[in-house]
Design a protein around this motif. Structure first.
Motif, short mmCIF file in Angstrom:
data_model
loop_
_atom_site.label_atom_id
_atom_site.label_comp_id
_atom_site.label_asym_id
_atom_site.label_seq_id
_atom_site.Cartn_x
_atom_site.Cartn_y
_atom_site.Cartn_z
N LEU A 120 91.36 65.33 88.37
CA LEU A 120 91.62 66.04 89.62
C LEU A 120 92.05 65.05 90.71
N GLY A 121 93.32 65.08 91.02
CA GLY A 121 93.89 64.09 91.93
C GLY A 121 94.39 62.92 91.10
N CYS A 122 95.29 63.21 90.17
CA CYS A 122 95.66 62.25 89.12
C CYS A 122 96.55 61.12 89.61
N GLY A 123 97.16 61.26 90.80
CA GLY A 123 98.07 60.22 91.25
C GLY A 123 99.21 60.04 90.27
N VAL A 138 94.45 66.22 78.41
CA VAL A 138 94.40 66.02 79.85
C VAL A 138 94.88 67.26 80.60
N ARG A 139 94.14 67.64 81.63
CA ARG A 139 94.57 68.64 82.61
C ARG A 139 94.67 67.88 83.93
N ALA A 140 95.86 67.45 84.31
CA ALA A 140 96.07 66.61 85.48
C ALA A 140 96.50 67.46 86.67
N GLY A 185 89.38 74.10 85.39
CA GLY A 185 89.67 75.02 84.29
C GLY A 185 88.56 75.00 83.26
N GLU A 186 88.96 74.94 81.98
CA GLU A 186 87.98 74.96 80.88
C GLU A 186 87.67 73.56 80.37
N ALA A 187 88.11 72.53 81.07
CA ALA A 187 87.89 71.17 80.60
C ALA A 187 86.40 70.82 80.58
N GLU A 188 85.97 70.13 79.54
CA GLU A 188 84.56 69.72 79.43
C GLU A 188 84.24 68.54 80.33
N GLY A 189 85.24 67.72 80.56
CA GLY A 189 85.03 66.54 81.40
C GLY A 189 85.82 66.65 82.69
N ALA A 221 79.91 67.68 93.30
CA ALA A 221 79.58 68.99 92.72
C ALA A 221 80.39 69.23 91.45
N SER A 222 81.66 68.88 91.46
CA SER A 222 82.53 69.08 90.29
C SER A 222 82.07 68.21 89.13
N ALA A 223 81.71 66.96 89.42
CA ALA A 223 81.26 66.05 88.36
C ALA A 223 79.94 66.51 87.77
N ARG A 224 79.04 67.01 88.63
CA ARG A 224 77.74 67.50 88.14
C ARG A 224 77.91 68.73 87.24
N ALA A 225 78.86 69.59 87.60
CA ALA A 225 79.03 70.85 86.87
C ALA A 225 79.63 70.65 85.48
N ALA A 226 80.26 69.50 85.25
CA ALA A 226 80.92 69.25 83.97
C ALA A 226 79.93 68.69 82.95
N HIS A 227 80.31 68.78 81.69
CA HIS A 227 79.51 68.14 80.65
C HIS A 227 79.45 66.64 80.89
N THR A 228 80.60 66.06 81.23
CA THR A 228 80.70 64.64 81.57
C THR A 228 81.52 64.53 82.84
#
Length: 428
Positions: A120-123, A138-140, A185-189, A221-228
């Motif tokens: 998120l914010g892939c530059g 990757v979902r960039a 989206g549906e990304a695990e990480g 919050a986004s990092a916490r909500a993910a599996h990794t």
């Protein structure tokens, strides 16, 4: 590789590129100019000569200027993008802010087991490139249209290279939009590198943590909500902002402190809340960096203060920022030169990747006039000046000392036992 122009956030207000000609670099005409410029540079042509020849090939002066700039950036990009650098589309700000490939690879390893990671914010795509090379989809997501177009090109280059070498490549999706709206989206990480500078493609400036984009609250919050989950931040971030549930990892590369990463969920190692990671070597893709780490559950208390020993150690910046100086001191049987100052002292020569080691030759006078005389007597003409805990401008002092002579040395200015000290030393 795909990009959907009808994603959520696509119609939000977006930054507008102020770089005429740059959007055309991904077109056939732009590709031809870049290829011609690269060939001329490979033959040894200076940039002014390259410019003159390109003007015979095209009358689009904006596109030519953009192609020349990107050619120069590609020549500097090897340390961050490895062997793909000569084929990538880059901006000055994007290159400056991109992770080095050895660090991006370190990040990608944290996502082992994830099928897809949202960057998120892939530059320009440095992190996404490392994820692809690790076999992860990757979902960039990128807000700026020009940067997103360059990321799409760059990830396409990587995907084609992987398909040729391995027979297949992970899935790639590049989305133009606001990460806070588009989401993972549906990304695990989830990996986020919040913008810590003003918007633009060059001449940007740093902003306060309250103005990061996306915000720290959203990133955490986004990092916490993910599996990794992982969040890349500057190494000087206010420690009070570090979440208690994250592993904080400070990373240095060949002595240069480059970042602090915060890791959540499966990305955080059990029992580890402070990590100093020192990468040595690996400056080129042909060489794998050696990874050394000090790990702890919390900040380490400082070691006891001791007198000036035979050896002086300056801990790596990652060790200092992680506040693991006491842990390093315990491993090396060393003590603090002075309370609160990041120098260690010991009588046994240590071998460690976590500090620069100096042998103390002798103690010199601290008064400038006497110090100048002592250095002259020893024929020292080249002097490295290091200082901690004293108010000295090394460059100005070196000028005033008017050094002459064939010898070289290191001068350490600090405090010990409540007094100023000047230690003549040599690197081990």
């Amino acid at each position: 590789m795909t990009s959907d122009d009808n994603r959520p956030g696509e119609h939000l207000p977006r930054p507008v590129s102020s770089l005429p000609g740059w959007a055309e670099l991904a077109s056939p005409a732009g590709s031809e100019l870049l290829a011609a410029a690269a060939a001329l540079r490979a033959d040894g042509s200076a940039f002014d000569r390259v410019s003159a020849k390109l003007r015979r090939q095209s009358d689009d002066t904006d596109l030519i200027a953009a192609a020349l700039t990107v050619t120069g950036l590609r020549e500097r990009a090897g340390a961050k993008f490895g062997p793909l650098a000569p084929e990538l589309l880059l901006t000055q700000a994007g290159l400056e802010q991109a992770s080095r490939f050895v660090v991006a690879n370190l990040h990608a390893a944290r996502f082992s087991g994830c099928d897809t990671v949202a960057d998120l914010g892939c530059g320009l795509g440095a992190e996404s490139l490392a994820l692809l090379c690790a076999g992860i989809g990757v979902r960039a997501v990128e807000l700026d249209p020009l940067t997103a177009a360059f990321a799409k090109h760059n990830l396409g280059v990587a995907a084609r290279a992987l398909a040729e070498s391995r027979g297949s490549a992970p899935s790639v999706d590049v989305i133009v939009g606001d990460a806070t709206v588009v989401g993972p989206g549906e990304a695990e990480g989830v990996f986020l590198d919040p913008a810590r500078r003003t918007a633009g493609h060059r001449d940007t400036r740093r902003v306060h943590a309250d103005d990061y984009s996306p915000s720290l609250d959203f990133a955490f919050a986004s990092a916490r909500a993910a599996h990794t989950g992982g969040v890349k931040l500057g190494p000087g971030l206010d420690r009070e902002l570090i979440p208690v549930d994250a592993e904080a990892q400070w990373v240095s590369v060949d002595g240069q402190l480059v970042e602090m990463g915060l890791w959540f969920g499966a990305g955080a190692r059990p029992g580890v809340r402070r990590a100093a990671t020192v990468l040595r070597g690996g400056g080129s893709p042909e060489h794998t960096a050696a990874v050394h780490e000090l790990l702890a559950a919390d900040d380490a208390p400082d070691a006891d203060v001791r007198g000036i020993g035979e050896y002086l150690l300056e801990p790596d910046g990652a060790v200092i920022r992680a506040r693991l100086i006491g842990l390093l001191a315990a491993e090396l049987d060393a003590g603090m030169l002075h309370e609160g100052i990041a120098y260690l002292s010991t009588d046994r020569e240590p071998t460690t990747p976590f500090a620069q080691v100096f042998r103390v030759v002798e103690e010199l006078p601290t008064r400038e006039k006497e110090l100048k005389r002592a250095l002259a007597q020893r024929g020292i003409g080249r002097l490295e000046i290091k200082k901690r805990g004293v108010d000295v401008d090394p460059a100005a002092l070196r000028t005033r000392l008017r050094l002459k002579g064939p010898e070289s040395a290191t001068l350490v200015l600090s405090r010990s036992a409540g007094r100023h000290v000047a230690l003549l030393a040599e690197r081990c």
